[in-house]
Design a protein around this motif. Structure first.
Motif, PDB file in Angstrom:
ATOM      1  N   SER A 140       0.827  -1.209   0.000  1.00  0.00           N
ATOM      2  CA  SER A 140       0.000   0.000   0.000  1.00  0.00           C
ATOM      3  C   SER A 140       0.861   1.258   0.000  1.00  0.00           C
ATOM      4  N   ASP A 141       1.942   1.240   0.779  1.00  0.00           N
ATOM      5  CA  ASP A 141       2.848   2.393   0.816  1.00  0.00           C
ATOM      6  C   ASP A 141       3.494   2.622  -0.548  1.00  0.00           C
ATOM      7  N   LEU A 142       3.892   1.533  -1.191  1.00  0.00           N
ATOM      8  CA  LEU A 142       4.506   1.652  -2.515  1.00  0.00           C
ATOM      9  C   LEU A 142       3.511   2.232  -3.514  1.00  0.00           C
ATOM     10  N   LEU A 143       2.301   1.727  -3.512  1.00  0.00           N
ATOM     11  CA  LEU A 143       1.284   2.230  -4.435  1.00  0.00           C
ATOM     12  C   LEU A 143       0.981   3.700  -4.166  1.00  0.00           C
ATOM     13  N   SER A 144       0.851   4.070  -2.903  1.00  0.00           N
ATOM     14  CA  SER A 144       0.542   5.456  -2.551  1.00  0.00           C
ATOM     15  C   SER A 144       1.655   6.406  -2.986  1.00  0.00           C
TER      16      SER A 144
END
Length: 262
Positions: A140-144
């Motif tokens: 999720s952090d990577l996508l954000s």
């Protein structure tokens, strides 16, 4: 238009269209084509990361091939964007500054973009296969982070095309640009040219390489094999990540000297 010193929509349209100084339209300029390649990759990676997050959130473990693909694609993007900015800062903008004032924001944006790209690279490098619960937060952090990078990059590229591209075509000629572009092309490896050509179909790839003065023999023996390697590796990784599953490779894929046939 005012930032580019253009007084009317009619003048802008004349500048962007083929004319005596520019035998090709603005959307075929190398600057615009390099932007198209960056946009293509960012859209493709966004699709892949969104699919990966959806799978992890559904409870599916993050597999080794997914991690390898994310790391490969982010590494590839990091190299290509960094090289693009370096060419602008070291070759292209100084060339434009010989005759016009390049808006400072076109250069200053690079620091923000590279900081986001650094963060994206670090998150991808930290990724490891594992359970959905253990990987959910990092995915999720990577996508954000990447979504933020993509939004900023798209705005930056559009600003360069709205201001910088007309500014260049108004004050320079295609022949003058060719001298600058040859310096950039000379710095490219075959894999870099494969990236540049990614959004194009094969006839357009050929036509573009020819327009940039690349001999047909070099195209056939050096660059087209690089394009095919790129398709088997990077482009295949994009496709699998977006599909959320490993895909069967074409049985008709050619290898070795057969790849020179195109």
């Amino acid at each position: 238009m005012q930032a580019a010193g253009i007084e009317s929509q009619a003048e802008l349209e004349r500048i962007l269209a083929p004319n005596k100084a520019w035998p090709h339209p603005a959307h075929q300029d190398g600057w615009k084509l390099s932007h198209d390649a960056i946009r293509r990759d960012m859209d493709a990676l966004l699709s892949g990361l969104e699919r990966t997050r959806a799978l992890v959130e559904s409870g599916r473990a993050l597999e080794a091939w997914q991690v390898a693909h994310m790391q490969l694609l982010v590494k590839d993007m990091y190299h290509n964007v960094h090289a693009h900015h370096d060419h602008e800062e070291e070759i292209f903008f100084p060339w434009m500054e010989s005759r016009v004032v390049v808006p400072p924001k076109m250069s200053s944006d690079h620091k923000t973009l590279m900081a986001l790209l650094d963060r994206t690279r670090d998150l991808a490098a930290a990724m490891r296969p594992g359970s959905a619960q253990g990987c959910k937060s990092l995915v999720s952090d990577l996508l954000s982070t990447f979504s933020t990078l993509r939004a900023h990059m798209r705005q930056h590229l559009e600003e360069e095309e709205i201001v910088g591209l007309p500014l260049m075509r108004k004050h320079f000629t295609a022949a003058e640009l060719e001298v600058c572009e040859k310096k950039i092309v000379a710095d490219l490896k075959p894999s870099d040219m494969a990236f540049f050509l990614r959004p194009m179909d094969m006839p357009t790839k050929r036509a573009t390489m020819t327009r940039f003065g690349i001999p047909r023999l070099v195209q056939t023996l050096v660059l087209l094999p690089a394009v095919r390697r790129d398709a088997r590796t990077v482009m295949h990784a994009y496709a699998e990540l977006a599909a959320g599953e490993q895909l069967q490779r074409s049985k008709g894929a050619r290898k070795g000297f057969l790849c020179f046939a195109a």
